[in-house]
Design a protein around this motif. Structure first.
Motif, mmCIF file in Angstrom:
data_model
loop_
_atom_site.group_PDB
_atom_site.id
_atom_site.type_symbol
_atom_site.label_atom_id
_atom_site.label_comp_id
_atom_site.label_asym_id
_atom_site.label_seq_id
_atom_site.Cartn_x
_atom_site.Cartn_y
_atom_site.Cartn_z
ATOM 1 N N TYR A 488 0.821 -1.258 -0.008
ATOM 2 C CA TYR A 488 0.065 -0.069 0.159
ATOM 3 C C TYR A 488 0.819 1.204 -0.048
ATOM 4 C CZ TYR A 488 -4.258 -2.909 -0.169
ATOM 5 O OH TYR A 488 -5.219 -3.276 -0.795
ATOM 6 N N GLN A 489 2.062 1.244 0.624
ATOM 7 C CA GLN A 489 2.856 2.336 0.582
ATOM 8 C C GLN A 489 3.356 2.673 -0.847
ATOM 9 O OE1 GLN A 489 6.284 2.003 3.219
ATOM 10 N NE2 GLN A 489 4.913 1.865 4.894
ATOM 11 N N VAL A 490 3.553 1.476 -1.653
ATOM 12 C CA VAL A 490 4.123 1.629 -3.104
ATOM 13 C C VAL A 490 3.007 2.204 -3.619
ATOM 14 C CG1 VAL A 490 5.039 0.486 -4.889
ATOM 15 C CG2 VAL A 490 5.793 -0.484 -2.614
ATOM 16 N N TRP A 491 1.680 1.622 -3.565
ATOM 17 C CA TRP A 491 0.594 1.973 -4.539
ATOM 18 C C TRP A 491 0.404 3.623 -3.954
ATOM 19 C CZ3 TRP A 491 -2.116 1.577 -8.570
ATOM 20 C CH2 TRP A 491 -3.549 1.994 -8.522
ATOM 21 N N ASN A 492 0.187 4.164 -2.755
ATOM 22 C CA ASN A 492 0.029 5.429 -2.346
ATOM 23 C C ASN A 492 1.094 6.379 -2.918
ATOM 24 O OD1 ASN A 492 -2.350 4.458 -1.219
ATOM 25 N ND2 ASN A 492 -1.413 4.310 0.845
ATOM 26 N N LYS A 493 2.292 5.770 -3.058
ATOM 27 C CA LYS A 493 3.087 6.675 -3.579
ATOM 28 C C LYS A 493 3.082 7.132 -5.152
ATOM 29 C CE LYS A 493 7.203 6.222 -0.445
ATOM 30 N NZ LYS A 493 8.104 5.102 -0.270
ATOM 31 N N LYS A 494 2.326 6.289 -5.755
ATOM 32 C CA LYS A 494 2.354 6.435 -7.302
ATOM 33 C C LYS A 494 1.460 7.810 -7.566
ATOM 34 C CE LYS A 494 2.351 1.488 -8.456
ATOM 35 N NZ LYS A 494 3.883 1.424 -9.129
ATOM 36 N N SER A 495 1.619 8.346 -8.665
ATOM 37 C CA SER A 495 0.901 9.632 -8.882
ATOM 38 C C SER A 495 -0.392 9.161 -9.517
ATOM 39 C CB SER A 495 1.755 10.330 -10.268
ATOM 40 O OG SER A 495 1.423 9.523 -11.353
ATOM 41 N N ASP A 496 -1.449 10.216 -9.278
ATOM 42 C CA ASP A 496 -2.635 9.792 -9.811
ATOM 43 C C ASP A 496 -2.880 9.322 -11.287
ATOM 44 O OD1 ASP A 496 -3.559 10.642 -7.421
ATOM 45 O OD2 ASP A 496 -4.413 12.563 -8.192
ATOM 46 N N ASP A 497 -1.875 9.959 -12.241
ATOM 47 C CA ASP A 497 -1.723 9.533 -13.448
ATOM 48 C C ASP A 497 -1.419 8.088 -13.717
ATOM 49 O OD1 ASP A 497 -2.598 11.723 -14.408
ATOM 50 O OD2 ASP A 497 -0.705 12.473 -15.236
ATOM 51 N N GLU A 498 -0.568 7.803 -12.827
ATOM 52 C CA GLU A 498 -0.135 6.374 -12.919
ATOM 53 C C GLU A 498 -0.829 5.349 -12.378
ATOM 54 O OE1 GLU A 498 4.210 4.058 -11.510
ATOM 55 O OE2 GLU A 498 3.847 6.124 -11.051
#
Ligand code: FAD
Ligand code: SF4
Length: 516
Positions: A488-498
């Motif tokens: 979830y940390q990895v997911w939350n760090k992704k930009s909205d576009d990504e």
């Protein structure tokens, strides 16, 4: 006869106490049943192997001097129902008593008990003398908690049976060698071809056709490859000890293809003993003792990690899932913690997909009625979980297609371990992965239409975007699971576009799921 003793198709245990003495007043009864051949669509090899093994068992009992009545599927007297046939037999023989070994399946246990209740019949029950632990093992081993850890269970069983133990401690000072195991198969590693049998079962095959029993999968009825008597089962065990055990743990989780290990890609170093074990032609302690003895005579070529990995499967996982089954049935069968409802994609029925991992795992299941654990868990199971397939549909599929599939072991593995439908009772986190795992552990990706390194766009591997789709759609469920926190940390760090691009890619794949 005064007493009827029923032997079910998965109770082929010749060393059961029943058979230690002979009694002309006891009639053993075995039946081939339409009820059993079509409660789910089975692989043809599975039906053939069961009926052949049953016929062999019946012949062996008869030769040993026991009285036996064997009812074939095609027999005009066969009403194709276990209980209808039993009632008829009681009348026909005038028998006053009926004795059974406890069924391992809830379905049959329930059928026999409610039939007996409704007809005022007092069944005398016997243990099957097969398992190391009882139906109530969870209560015994976890008196004060409902946190059922396989590792704890396994250590208790291992200590109780003194397997790989020394002065009350595990040999080598450790219980678990998982970290040293689980490697990818180097292309240079040779794998011995599996021992397969060539049992002629054409007569049974013809009977199935005449009786209109619908099945799936491929078979050469002149050469059924599975062991169908005790001698063959023992041969398979010896073969495994010699050729499988030296590399069992190390390559337990690897996946490969025919052009890398010709003839052995589907079996690798696995024992393929599950059918012989689940029909009870082999006893788990016999299997484990043979393997341990072979290891102790060959320590220069077989490391402790290999034998421990094998022992863990047989006395750990196998007994553990059975204990879960008996503790939580019948409710367990309806578990669907993640509310998954999608229909099973078409390629589960024909292997026609561009995803190489799925194609190979499913095709070999049709060819051999077999896939090894990692193919079931991390390929077909993982894909279904990511795509949100209904656990009911999956249960039917796994229960039908595999040679070793009997509900007590299939259900906890599918619903629990593979689909997380029991809300983490068996698996502390969902077994999901992107193409990374497949790339790391196997040889499928290099032969695939899809690109394991691409997450979005043309030819992006479906496992990649579906993985993030799963993470996103089950956020509420898993964000606070400490074993999932990193993801979830990895997911939350992704930009909205990504994030959007990944979700859109996954949605596109889900819409066209049968075309992947
Ligand atoms: P090996 O790899 O040689 O292992 C040795 C033995 O250990 C097996 O014969 C089996 O008796 C036992 N074992 C290993 N893993 C498990 C496990 N997770 N649960 C229970 N026993 C285990 N196994 C079945 O016997 N019947 C099933 O219907 C079944 N369905 C499954 C469905 C799914 C989705 C998954 C992920 C696993 C399933 N398994 C099932 C467990 C496991 O995959 C098979 O037992 C194994 O692949 C059988 O092949 P083998 O004999 O070569 O095993
Ligand atoms: Fe499977 Fe993706 Fe690898 Fe193809 S690229 S084999 S679909 S994981």
């Amino acid at each position: 006869a005064k007493t009827i003793r029923l032997i079910l198709g998965d109770q082929l245990n010749a060393r059961h106490r029943w058979f230690k003495t002979k009694n002309s007043e006891t009639l053993y009864v075995m039946m081939e049943l339409g009820q059993e051949a079509d409660y789910v669509l089975h692989h043809r090899q599975k039906v053939l192997a069961f009926f052949k093994a049953m016929r062999n068992f019946s012949n062996a009992l008869e030769s040993a001097g026991h009285r036996i009545f064997y009812l074939r599927l095609e027999d005009a007297r066969n009403q194709q129902s276990l209980t209808k046939n039993l009632l008829w037999l009681l009348e026909e023989t005038g028998a006053k008593h009926i004795e059974c070994q406890q069924p391992d399946e809830y379905r049959l246990d329930h059928q026999l008990k409610s039939w007996a209740g409704a007809n005022n019949i007092d069944i005398k029950w016997f243990d099957t003398e097969h398992f190391l632990t009882g139906r109530n093992a969870l209560k015994d081993y976890f008196p004060d908690t409902d946190n059922y850890l396989m590792e704890t269970f396994y250590r208790k069983v291992r200590s109780e049976h003194d397997i790989l133990m020394e002065d009350g401690k595990p040999i080598g000072g450790r219980w678990n060698f998982d970290k040293e195991n689980q490697r990818k198969l180097p292309k240079s590693q040779s794998v011995t071809e599996p021992l397969v049998f060539a049992n002629d079962v054409s007569d049974i095959d013809n009977m199935l056709s005449k009786q209109n029993i619908k099945t799936m999968g491929n078979v050469n009825p002149k050469q059924l490859i599975w062991p169908v008597n005790r001698k063959q089962a023992q041969q398979l065990l010896s073969y495994f000890c010699e050729f499988g055990l030296p590399n069992f743990g190390r390559y337990q989780d690897t996946m490969t293809t025919d052009n890398i290990t010709p003839g052995a890609h589907w079996s690798l170093f696995h024992s393929r003993l599950s059918f012989a074990l689940n029909t009870k032609m082999l006893h788990p302690l016999e299997v484990v003792h043979s393997a341990v003895e072979h290891w102790s005579n060959n320590k220069d070529t077989i490391s402790l990690a290999q034998i421990e990995g094998f022992v863990r499967q047989v006395i750990g996982w196998r007994e553990f899932v059975r204990a879960i089954y008996w503790k939580f049935m019948p409710e367990y069968k309806n578990n669907n913690a993640l509310n998954h409802t999608r229909a099973l994609p078409s390629y589960y029925w024909n292997a026609e997909t561009k995803m190489a991992c799925m194609h190979h795992s499913i095709q070999q299941s049709f060819d051999y009625a077999y896939a090894h654990h990692i193919q079931r868990l991390m390929v077909t199971g993982n894909f279904a979980l990511l795509a949100g397939v209904s656990p009911d549909a999956l249960d039917d599929w796994y229960l039908g297609i595999y040679i070793d599939a009997i509900e007590w072991v299939e259900l906890p593995n599918t619903r629990g371990m593979s689909q997380y439908a029991d809300n983490g009772l068996i698996a502390t986190k969902p077994y999901i992965s992107s193409a990374n795992y497949m790339k790391k552990m196997g040889h499928y990706c290099s032969q695939c239409h899809y690109d394991p390194n691409k997450k979005t766009g043309d030819k992006a591997c479906p496992f990649n975007s579906l993985y993030w789709h799963f993470i996103n759609r089950h956020k509420e469920h898993f964000e606070n699971n400490h074993r999932m926190g990193m993801m979830y940390q990895v997911w939350n760090k992704k930009s909205d576009d990504e994030q959007n691009a990944l979700i859109q890619q996954a949605e596109h794949y889900l819409k066209t799921i049968n075309e992947l």
